[in-house]
Design a protein around this motif. Sequence first.
Motif, short mmCIF file in Angstrom:
data_model
loop_
_atom_site.label_atom_id
_atom_site.label_comp_id
_atom_site.label_asym_id
_atom_site.label_seq_id
_atom_site.Cartn_x
_atom_site.Cartn_y
_atom_site.Cartn_z
N LEU A 1 -34.28 -22.63 31.18
CA LEU A 1 -33.40 -21.59 30.61
C LEU A 1 -33.74 -20.21 31.17
N LYS A 2 -35.03 -19.95 31.34
CA LYS A 2 -35.43 -18.64 31.89
C LYS A 2 -35.08 -18.57 33.37
N ALA A 3 -35.30 -19.68 34.08
CA ALA A 3 -34.97 -19.70 35.51
C ALA A 3 -33.46 -19.57 35.71
N LEU A 4 -32.69 -20.10 34.79
CA LEU A 4 -31.23 -19.99 34.87
C LEU A 4 -30.81 -18.52 34.74
N ALA A 5 -31.41 -17.82 33.78
CA ALA A 5 -31.11 -16.39 33.62
C ALA A 5 -31.47 -15.64 34.89
N ASP A 6 -32.62 -15.98 35.49
CA ASP A 6 -33.02 -15.33 36.75
C ASP A 6 -31.99 -15.62 37.84
N TYR A 7 -31.56 -16.87 37.93
CA TYR A 7 -30.60 -17.29 38.97
C TYR A 7 -29.29 -16.52 38.81
N LEU A 8 -28.91 -16.28 37.54
CA LEU A 8 -27.67 -15.54 37.27
C LEU A 8 -27.88 -14.03 37.33
N GLU A 9 -29.14 -13.63 37.59
CA GLU A 9 -29.53 -12.21 37.65
C GLU A 9 -29.20 -11.49 36.35
N LEU A 10 -29.53 -12.16 35.25
CA LEU A 10 -29.33 -11.56 33.93
C LEU A 10 -30.67 -11.57 33.20
N PRO A 11 -30.90 -10.59 32.29
CA PRO A 11 -32.18 -10.54 31.60
C PRO A 11 -32.41 -11.77 30.72
N HIS A 12 -33.67 -12.19 30.60
CA HIS A 12 -34.01 -13.36 29.78
C HIS A 12 -33.51 -13.22 28.35
N GLU A 13 -33.44 -11.96 27.86
CA GLU A 13 -33.04 -11.74 26.46
C GLU A 13 -31.62 -12.22 26.20
N ARG A 14 -30.82 -12.37 27.25
CA ARG A 14 -29.44 -12.85 27.01
C ARG A 14 -29.38 -14.36 26.89
N ALA A 15 -30.48 -15.04 27.18
CA ALA A 15 -30.49 -16.51 27.06
C ALA A 15 -30.76 -16.89 25.61
N VAL A 16 -29.88 -17.68 25.03
CA VAL A 16 -30.10 -18.19 23.67
C VAL A 16 -31.08 -19.35 23.76
N ILE A 17 -32.15 -19.29 22.95
CA ILE A 17 -33.18 -20.33 23.01
C ILE A 17 -33.49 -20.84 21.60
N ASN A 18 -33.26 -22.11 21.36
CA ASN A 18 -33.70 -22.72 20.10
C ASN A 18 -34.42 -24.04 20.35
N ILE A 19 -34.70 -24.33 21.64
CA ILE A 19 -35.36 -25.59 21.99
C ILE A 19 -36.73 -25.69 21.30
N ASP A 20 -37.36 -24.56 21.02
CA ASP A 20 -38.69 -24.60 20.39
C ASP A 20 -38.65 -25.36 19.06
N ARG A 21 -37.49 -25.32 18.37
CA ARG A 21 -37.40 -25.97 17.04
C ARG A 21 -36.64 -27.29 17.03
N VAL A 22 -35.86 -27.56 18.07
CA VAL A 22 -35.04 -28.79 18.03
C VAL A 22 -35.25 -29.72 19.22
N GLY A 23 -35.95 -29.26 20.25
CA GLY A 23 -36.11 -30.09 21.45
C GLY A 23 -34.80 -30.19 22.21
N ASN A 24 -34.76 -31.17 23.11
CA ASN A 24 -33.53 -31.43 23.88
C ASN A 24 -32.67 -32.41 23.08
N THR A 25 -31.57 -31.91 22.54
CA THR A 25 -30.70 -32.76 21.72
C THR A 25 -29.46 -33.19 22.50
N SER A 26 -29.53 -33.12 23.83
CA SER A 26 -28.49 -33.63 24.71
C SER A 26 -27.10 -33.11 24.34
N ALA A 27 -26.17 -33.97 23.95
CA ALA A 27 -24.80 -33.53 23.70
C ALA A 27 -24.68 -32.60 22.49
N ALA A 28 -25.70 -32.57 21.63
CA ALA A 28 -25.63 -31.68 20.46
C ALA A 28 -26.22 -30.30 20.76
N SER A 29 -26.80 -30.15 21.93
CA SER A 29 -27.59 -28.97 22.24
C SER A 29 -26.81 -27.65 22.18
#
Length: 334
Positions: A262-290
Amino acid sequence: MASAVIGLGTYLPLRRVTNEELADRFDTSDEWISTRTGIHTRRWADTGQATSDLAVTAGERALKSAGLTPDDIDAVVLATTTPDHPCPATAPAVASRLGLRTIAAYDISAVCSGFLYALAAGHGQIAAKNAQRVLVIGAETYSTILNPADRTTNVIFGDGAGAIVLAEHTRKDQEGSILGVDLGSDGSQQDLIRIPAGGSRQRATPGDATEEDHYFAMQGKAVFRQAVTRMGDSANSLLQRIGWDKDSVNHIVGHQANVRILKALADYLELPHERAVINIDRVGNTSAASIPLALADAAHAGRLKPGDRILMTAFGGGLTWASAAITWPSITPV
Ligand code: COA
């Protein structure tokens, strides 16, 4: 004619599985899991709790969030890698249990990109005037397909469900509008993520497949390597097509596969990490529900304001990838 998001509902199973619990069962540690994936806890379904059970609750909540009754829904599109059965699809059972009419209901199989593929399908049903309101669900019980001998997949995946209601609208500037979608695939790399047995290539009959062949298997490093470029290129091409300046994107809601991705994606898009929504810490990879779970998490945290520009992007087995752009509607997720 296009569609807009008018409701969002989610459901997470009650059982919280911590890194410490997994470290007791596998040769792993909280330190390895946290630093390599960003995951601290995930939810796993109870024994006997199937994907449709999660999907029904998320669907009920999405209807409530949209202020609709079951009679208002014209179609259900359900994305899942873990259907209740190989046959039939899970969506008709979900529609029936939700008390919907005898409407179109079908599954989408695009692994971690599934929700955005389902969103595109629902959007298309509305654009084609086949439906006015579509319930789009992503629901997974990965805990039921994880190989008990594979520490890598066990620490990554979680169970959950998220659902949105899409409704027909006529104004392109309406909040919640889907402004564009981008879908892609590369089946030459299908071996990177798969359940080998149980289909027509390798039947489920005893003797034909080993026990291991029935579990989800993934070549994590090879997947990791292209996740960022596939999502980033798809997102960039969508932005260009709809004429959104990169800087105008308020939130990147990427598939929650790994916090490093997710952080590398923000870098690739040249956008600050703060714009990336992150909740994986609490739910893991939930695939289609993610994606719907991440949207709901950001909305509950007060991060999403009506009219905000949201870029969603996902990558997964198939290989498949998908992106979609929406503006945030004035809704309260349930
Ligand atoms: N605990 C401890 N060590 C582990 C481990 C675990 N749960 N899983 C793997 N390891 C070990 C490996 O055996 C390897 O050991 P070695 O160096 O002695 O061979 C080491 O950690 C590094 O393994 P590697 O696979 O290179 O790690 P990684 O940094 O690539 O992280 C993933 C592994 C799976 C977390 C990462 O590749 C990933 O997130 N991939 C994307 C997965 C994904 O998103 N899939 C869903 C579809 S999008």
